[in-house]
Write a protein that holds these residues in place. Structure first.
Motif, PDB file in Angstrom:
ATOM      1  N   ALA A  21      19.173  56.528-101.193  1.00  0.00           N
ATOM      2  CA  ALA A  21      20.217  55.629-100.980  1.00  0.00           C
ATOM      3  C   ALA A  21      20.097  54.281-101.844  1.00  0.00           C
ATOM      4  CB  ALA A  21      20.569  55.457 -99.705  1.00  0.00           C
ATOM      5  N   TYR A  22      18.808  53.806-101.873  1.00  0.00           N
ATOM      6  CA  TYR A  22      18.560  52.564-102.625  1.00  0.00           C
ATOM      7  C   TYR A  22      17.665  52.669-103.733  1.00  0.00           C
ATOM      8  CZ  TYR A  22      14.947  52.352 -98.846  1.00  0.00           C
ATOM      9  OH  TYR A  22      13.864  52.535 -98.075  1.00  0.00           O
ATOM     10  N   ALA A  23      17.401  53.627-104.298  1.00  0.00           N
ATOM     11  CA  ALA A  23      16.749  53.890-105.293  1.00  0.00           C
ATOM     12  C   ALA A  23      17.165  53.045-106.321  1.00  0.00           C
ATOM     13  CB  ALA A  23      16.662  55.397-105.849  1.00  0.00           C
ATOM     14  N   SER A  24      18.317  52.575-106.531  1.00  0.00           N
ATOM     15  CA  SER A  24      18.655  51.599-107.512  1.00  0.00           C
ATOM     16  C   SER A  24      18.999  50.324-107.064  1.00  0.00           C
ATOM     17  CB  SER A  24      20.043  52.184-108.246  1.00  0.00           C
ATOM     18  OG  SER A  24      21.163  52.127-107.281  1.00  0.00           O
ATOM     19  N   SER A  25      18.266  49.936-106.179  1.00  0.00           N
ATOM     20  CA  SER A  25      18.300  48.734-105.421  1.00  0.00           C
ATOM     21  C   SER A  25      17.864  47.563-106.592  1.00  0.00           C
ATOM     22  CB  SER A  25      17.645  48.586-104.145  1.00  0.00           C
ATOM     23  OG  SER A  25      18.076  49.159-103.065  1.00  0.00           O
ATOM     24  N   PRO A  26      18.576  46.248-106.145  1.00  0.00           N
ATOM     25  CA  PRO A  26      17.856  45.268-107.206  1.00  0.00           C
ATOM     26  C   PRO A  26      16.578  45.209-107.182  1.00  0.00           C
ATOM     27  CG  PRO A  26      19.705  44.666-105.847  1.00  0.00           C
ATOM     28  CD  PRO A  26      19.419  45.649-105.191  1.00  0.00           C
ATOM     29  N   ASP A  27      16.003  44.455-108.130  1.00  0.00           N
ATOM     30  CA  ASP A  27      14.559  44.284-108.570  1.00  0.00           C
ATOM     31  C   ASP A  27      14.370  42.840-107.682  1.00  0.00           C
ATOM     32  OD1 ASP A  27      13.825  46.421-110.002  1.00  0.00           O
ATOM     33  OD2 ASP A  27      14.364  45.319-111.964  1.00  0.00           O
ATOM     34  N   ARG A  28      13.269  42.648-107.596  1.00  0.00           N
ATOM     35  CA  ARG A  28      12.942  41.208-107.003  1.00  0.00           C
ATOM     36  C   ARG A  28      13.295  40.186-107.940  1.00  0.00           C
ATOM     37  NH1 ARG A  28       9.619  37.053-106.465  1.00  0.00           N
ATOM     38  NH2 ARG A  28       9.002  36.253-104.361  1.00  0.00           N
ATOM     39  N   SER A  29      14.153  39.104-107.297  1.00  0.00           N
ATOM     40  CA  SER A  29      14.404  37.939-108.353  1.00  0.00           C
ATOM     41  C   SER A  29      13.059  37.104-108.566  1.00  0.00           C
ATOM     42  CB  SER A  29      15.640  37.303-107.643  1.00  0.00           C
ATOM     43  OG  SER A  29      15.642  36.157-108.382  1.00  0.00           O
ATOM     44  N   ALA A  30      13.067  36.821-110.134  1.00  0.00           N
ATOM     45  CA  ALA A  30      11.807  36.017-110.489  1.00  0.00           C
ATOM     46  C   ALA A  30      11.960  34.492-109.812  1.00  0.00           C
ATOM     47  CB  ALA A  30      11.823  36.021-111.772  1.00  0.00           C
ATOM     48  N   SER A  31      13.136  34.314-109.290  1.00  0.00           N
ATOM     49  CA  SER A  31      13.528  32.700-109.089  1.00  0.00           C
ATOM     50  C   SER A  31      13.115  32.486-107.760  1.00  0.00           C
ATOM     51  CB  SER A  31      14.918  32.503-108.987  1.00  0.00           C
ATOM     52  OG  SER A  31      15.698  33.190-108.070  1.00  0.00           O
ATOM     53  N   PHE A  32      12.428  33.038-106.759  1.00  0.00           N
ATOM     54  CA  PHE A  32      11.975  33.085-105.484  1.00  0.00           C
ATOM     55  C   PHE A  32      10.357  33.046-105.663  1.00  0.00           C
ATOM     56  CE2 PHE A  32      15.750  35.757-104.114  1.00  0.00           C
ATOM     57  CZ  PHE A  32      16.540  34.602-103.927  1.00  0.00           C
ATOM     58  N   ALA A  33       9.802  32.119-104.806  1.00  0.00           N
ATOM     59  CA  ALA A  33       8.477  31.814-104.817  1.00  0.00           C
ATOM     60  C   ALA A  33       8.137  32.799-104.034  1.00  0.00           C
ATOM     61  CB  ALA A  33       8.208  30.468-103.965  1.00  0.00           C
ATOM     62  N   LYS A  34       6.700  33.323-104.309  1.00  0.00           N
ATOM     63  CA  LYS A  34       5.790  34.166-103.620  1.00  0.00           C
ATOM     64  C   LYS A  34       5.077  33.191-102.509  1.00  0.00           C
ATOM     65  CE  LYS A  34       5.576  38.118-106.449  1.00  0.00           C
ATOM     66  NZ  LYS A  34       4.970  39.282-107.045  1.00  0.00           N
ATOM     67  N   LEU A  35       4.860  33.572-101.251  1.00  0.00           N
ATOM     68  CA  LEU A  35       4.148  32.578-100.444  1.00  0.00           C
ATOM     69  C   LEU A  35       2.733  33.276-100.336  1.00  0.00           C
ATOM     70  CD1 LEU A  35       6.498  32.291 -97.843  1.00  0.00           C
ATOM     71  CD2 LEU A  35       5.916  30.291 -99.307  1.00  0.00           C
ATOM     72  N   SER A  36       1.718  32.173-100.194  1.00  0.00           N
ATOM     73  CA  SER A  36       0.397  32.928 -99.937  1.00  0.00           C
ATOM     74  C   SER A  36      -0.232  32.101 -98.739  1.00  0.00           C
ATOM     75  CB  SER A  36      -0.382  32.408-101.011  1.00  0.00           C
ATOM     76  OG  SER A  36      -0.495  31.048-101.307  1.00  0.00           O
TER      77      SER A  36
END
Lengths: 524, 524
Positions: A21-36
Motif C-alpha cells: 500500500a505504501y510502496a510508492s511512498s515519498p522518499d525521505r526529504s533531503a531538507s530534514f536534518a539527521k540526528l545523531s
C-alpha cells in the motif's frame, strides 16, 4: 532449520504484501536534518525528567531498544512502519513548545502522536522523524458541572475521559471503536466522527477551545470555556481535522452533554433501499430529538455476520432473515417511558405501512448489546472470511448505496466475482462485496472480500471507486482522514483552488515543513 | 432662519455624539486606489445587466443618487456612515469573482455586505470602499428532504429561508431578531449565535459547505452536502466568523433539523443567582433533549419592562414580582404530551425545593408570545428609559452575573449612580445598570441606562468592563463580532500569539488588504 527458514520466507512475503500500500511512498526529504548522538544532550536538557521523556536507540548508551520504539513506529494494523530512533514524551505544554522550537531550528521532522489508532498511516513516522507522543500529558484540567465544559490535556484516553464524565452525569459527544486507546487530541486532530455524531454533531461544534503549539514553538492559548466568542478568526477550527500538519494540540476544551438516562435499540428488515431512506426520514421526524443512531447494512453484510460473527448461532427475525436491507435505530433520552412510546409508535407505523418486513426491539441491556453486534460485528466477520479491501466514503444518502451494485457489476464484467457472491458469475477471487455504515451521516463503508490481496482486483476497484465518489460529489474519506494512504488521491475530493489554499496555509504555518511530513497536506 | 440654524446646530452636535464611537477610526489608507468615472466602463463590463448591478454617483451621468446609496453606506442604527460612491450587486458567483479580481488588480478596497444588520459597524464602508452587496444572489439551489441539507445563495434573507424550510417540515438552526433583513451569508460570516444555539449548536457545526471567493477572484467551491468529509484542512471553517476579511461567501450548505411540532414556555422568579444556576443545571438534566432556550434577566430588567414595555399593564406573578432574578425556559420537541409532562415535573421539583419563588406556564401560542416579550422586550424598554450603553459579553456561567454588581459599585464609587438605581447613592446620571441574556450559552448582555451619553460614564466603564472580562477569561464579543467598534479592544480577549497568527492569515489570504479593511483583523 528448514521450518524456520520457511517461516521467515512466509513472514517476509506477508510483510511485502502489507507494505504494498505504501510502496510508492515519498522518499525521505533531503531538507530534514539527521540526528545523531551528539544532538541528544541538548534535546534532553529540555525535559524536567529526561529519563522518562526521551527514548532513543542512538549512541553508545541508548535509553531504549528497538522493541521499546516499535509501538511508536508501527501503526496498530501493522500496515505502516517508520524508522524513528527518537521518541519524546513531554509532560507539559512548555516542553512541547521547546521540543518544536528545537526541531524547527534544526530542520528536524516531527510526527505528533496520540493513541496511534489511525487507519491511514497518519500517526507513525515514514522515515526517521522524531515522534512527539502526547501520552504523558493526560490530566483533566477542569470540569464545570454547570455548563458541562471540560478542559483536558490532549493525551487523555477517550474512554478515561468518558468514565470521568460519567461520574459527573455527562458524556463525551464522541464514541469510537478505538476509545480504549485513542486520545482526545488525536480525535480532534483527525476530526473523528464515530457513533454519536448523528446526535451530538461534529467536533467543529463541540470543541470550545484548543491549546496548540505551532511548529516554531509559539503557543496559541485558546482554552477558554466559552460557547460564544466572536473576536476575530476562529483559529482552533484550523487545527480540527488537519491531522497534525499545522500544529500540535496540547489542550482541549469540550462541551459535554448530560448523559442520557434511557437507551433503546431496534433492528428491522426492509424490502429495498427506497424503504431504508423512507424509514430514515420517518425516524428523523418521529424520533426527532431522541434519535441517536441510524445505521444500515445490506444482505451480504448480514450473511457474513450470520456465517462468521457472534450472531452465527441464532436467527434475528421470524420473517426477515432474507431481506436485502437492515437498519439499526438507537434512541437516547431523559425519560424511558416517553422514549419507549415514541419508538413503539415509530416501529408500528413502519410495519403497518409495509416499509419494514420484520423487526426486533431490545428488551434489556444484553439484547441492546446483541443487536448492536449485528452491525458492529461486520468488520470482524469480514476479516474471518478473507482479505478485505476497505473504503470509507461519504456520499449523499440518496446515492449512497448505488456504489455497491455498480462495483459488483464492474467486478463481474471483469470476471472477478465468484459465483457465491451476489451477482457473481464465475470463479473469480472476490467472494463478496457489501455495504454498511452510518446512514444518518451519509457515511458508507464499502468492503470487498477476496481470497487474497490481488493486483487485478485493486486495479479494477481503485481508480473506479474514487471516480464514482467524485461523480456523486462525495468524499474519499468520510472519517478516517488522508494520512499517508489517501493523500495522493485527495484531488478526487477537493478541487484545485482548495488544494492550492491548503498548501498555502501549510507553507504559512509550517514554512520548513517539519510537522507530520509526507501526509495529508504538504507544501508542494 | 434662526430656528433652522439652531436645528442644524442641534443636528450636528447629535451627529458628533453619534460619531464619538468611531472618532478615532483609522484614516483612509493611501495604498487603496481612488476610482473615477474613467473606471466605470471596465467595471460595468463585468455584469450581464449593468443597469441593476452597478449603482454609482460618479460621473456626469450617475446611475444613482446619494439617497439611493445611503442604505448601503449607513448601518441600521445610523451609527456608522461610509462614503462609497460605487455599489455593485452581482447576480452570480462568477460576477463576484470578476469584481474581486478587478478590484484586487487595481488595489481597490471592497466591503462585502449582506443584510447590513450588524451592530459593530462591520458591514458598511468607512471611507470610499466599493460595496459588494450579495442581495441579488438569493436563490435556493437545492434541498434534500432526506438529509435535510439545503444549499442556497448567500444573499437569501434568513426568514425567507426559514419560511421555505417550514414548508418542508424543517427549520434553520439559527434565529435572530434581525431575521427579516439579515442574510445567511452575513450570518455565516459573523458566526451569528441567537436564540436557537442552545439547542442546535453553532454554525461551525451546522454549516456543511461554503462557496467562497478569495480576494484575488479564485473561487473555493466547497458546497458538497456532506456531514463527514475528512480530506485535508477544513477550509470553510476559516471563513465562518471572520467577518468578510478573508473572502466573500457566495453559497452556503446547511444541515437543517426537523421542525419541532411542540413548543412550551415558562417563566419563573428566583431568590438569588445561585438558584438561577441550580435551575439551569436541573433543566439540562431533566429537560435534556427538549431544552431549546434558557434565558435570564434580573430585577432591574424586569422593572424596566414593567415600566416601559408591552408588559407594563399587568403583573406576571402572584408571588414573585419582587424577586431579584427571573428565568425563561423553552422546550421544543416532537411530542406535546411528553414535553408537557417533562416540563411540568421540572417546574414542580423547582417549586418544591424552594429554588423558585413563583412561576407561570404558557397555555397557548399567545401566552408563549407574552412570556417571550418579558425577555425580548428588554432592549426596547431600555431605549425608552434613556441613552443605553450596550455590552455583549461571554463569560463562564458561574461568574456571569457578578459583573453587574461590580459595575454598579464602581459607578457608585464615582458618584455616577442615581439614587433610583439599585445600589444608587446620589444624583448621578446613571438611572439603572442591568443584566440579561442567554444563560445557556454564557452570553450576558449588560446595559447601562443614563440620561445622556456622557464621557465621564464611558471613561469609568470602558476600560474597566473589558478588564473584568479579561480577568474572568471571558470574551468582549459573544455574538456581535469585532467590526469597526471592537477591533481596537481585541487584545482583551485574544493573546498576542493568537492575534499574530490572525494577522498572518489575513496577510496570506488578502496580501493587498482590500477586503473589509480597517475592521476585525487587519494585516498590521
Amino acid at each position: 532449520m528448514l521450518a524456520r527458514s520457511l517461516q521467515q520466507i512466509r513472514r517476509s512475503s506477508r510483510l511485502s504484501l502489507q507494505l504494498r500500500a505504501y510502496a510508492s511512498s515519498p522518499d525521505r526529504s533531503a531538507s530534514f536534518a539527521k540526528l545523531s548522538e551528539q544532538d541528544l544532550p541538548s534535546l534532553a536538557s529540555i525535559f524536567s525528567s529526561p529519563d522518562t521523556s526521551l527514548l532513543t536507540t542512538l549512541g553508545d548508551k541508548p535509553t531504549a531498544t528497538n522493541d521499546d520504539l516499535e509501538p511508536f513506529n508501527v501503526d496498530w494494523m501493522g500496515k505502516y512502519k517508520g524508522h524513528s530512533s527518537i521518541i519524546v514524551k513531554p509532560k507539559t505544554t512548555q516542553e512541547v513548545s521547546k521540543v518544536l522550537q528545537w526541531c524547527n531550528d534544526r530542520n528536524v521532522a516531527v510526527v505528533p502522536q496520540g493513541g496511534n489508532t489511525g487507519l491511514v498511516g497518519g500517526s507513525v513516522p515514514l522515515h526517521d522523524e522524531v515522534v512527539l507522543s502526547l501520552s504523558s500529558m493526560n490530566s483533566i484540567r477542569h470540569f464545570d458541572p454547570l455548563s458541562g465544559y471540560v478542559s483536558v490535556d490532549s493525551g487523555i484516553v477517550l474512554e478515561n475521559l468518558d468514565n470521568y464524565l460519567a461520574q459527573q452525569g455527562h458524556i463525551v459527544p464522541l464514541d469510537l471503536g478505538a476509545k480504549g486507546s485513542c486520545q482526545i487530541g488525536g480525535n480532534v486532530a483527525t476530526n473523528a466522527g464515530g457513533l454519536r455524531m448523528l446526535r451530538y454533531g461534529s467536533l467543529h461544534g463541540n470543541v470550545l477551545g484548543l491549546e496548540v503549539v505551532l511548529p516554531d514553538g509559539r503557543v496559541i492559548n485558546g482554552m477558554k470555556g466559552l460557547k460564544k466568542d466572536n473576536t476575530g478568526i476562529d483559529l482552533k477550527q484550523l487545527f480540527i481535522g488537519s491531522e497534525g500538519v499545522l500544529g500540535v494540540i496540547t489542550g482541549v476544551t469540550l462541551a459535554t452533554p448530560v448523559r442520557p438516562s434511557a437507551t433503546n435499540v431496534a433492528v428491522f428488515a426492509l424490502p429495498d433501499y427506497e424503504s431504508v431512506q423512507t424509514a430514515f426520514s420517518s425516524a428523523r421526524r418521529d424520533l426527532g430529538e431522541i434519535l441517536s443512531a441510524f445505521e444500515f447494512f445490506d444482505a451480504a453484510s448480514y450473511k457474513l455476520v450470520r456465517s462468521h460473527g457472534h450472531a452465527a448461532e441464532r436467527k434475528t427475525f421470524e420473517d426477515g432473515e432474507d431481506a436485502p436491507f437492515f437498519c439499526l435505530v438507537e434512541t437516547s433520552g431523559s425519560n424511558k417511558d416517553h422514549d419507549d412510546e415514541k419508538l413503539g409508535a415509530f416501529l408500528e407505523q413502519l410495519m403497518e405501512s409495509g416499509i419494514v418486513n420484520d423487526g426486533v426491539l431490545a428488551q434489556d441491556e444484553t439484547q441492546i448489546g446483541q443487536l448492536w453486534s449485528l452491525r458492529e460485528g461486520i468488520p470482524e466477520a469480514a476479516g474471518k472470511a478473507g482479505r478485505v479491501y476497505k473504503y470509507d466514503l461519504s456520499l449523499p444518502v440518496e446515492k449512497m448505496y448505488s456504489l455497491v451494485p455498480e462495483l459488483r457489476q464492474k467486478l463481474a464484467e471483469k470476471g472477478l466475482l465468484a459465483a457465491e457472491s451476489e451477482g457473481g458469475n464465475g470463479d473469480g477471487p472476490v467472494k463478496t462485496v457489501f455495504g454498511f455504515g452510518h446512514l444518518g451521516d451519509g457515511n458508507l463503508h464499502i468492503n470487498i472480500v477476496a481470497d487474497a490481496y490481488r493486483k487485478e482486483v485493486e486495479q479494477v476497484v481503485e481508480p473506479y471507486i474514487y471516480e464514482l465518489v467524485a461523480k456523486y460529489n462525495g468524499s474519499i474519506s468520510a472519517e478516517h482522514g488522508l494520512g499517508l494512504m489517501k493523500a495522493p488521491y485527495v484531488a478526487y475530493s477537493q478541487d484545485a483552488p482548495s488544494l492550492d489554499l491548503m498548501r498555502t496555509l501549510k507553507k504559512t504555518l509550517d514554512p520548513k515543513g517539519i510537522l507530520n511530513p509526507y501526509k495529508c497536506v504538504t507544501a508542494e
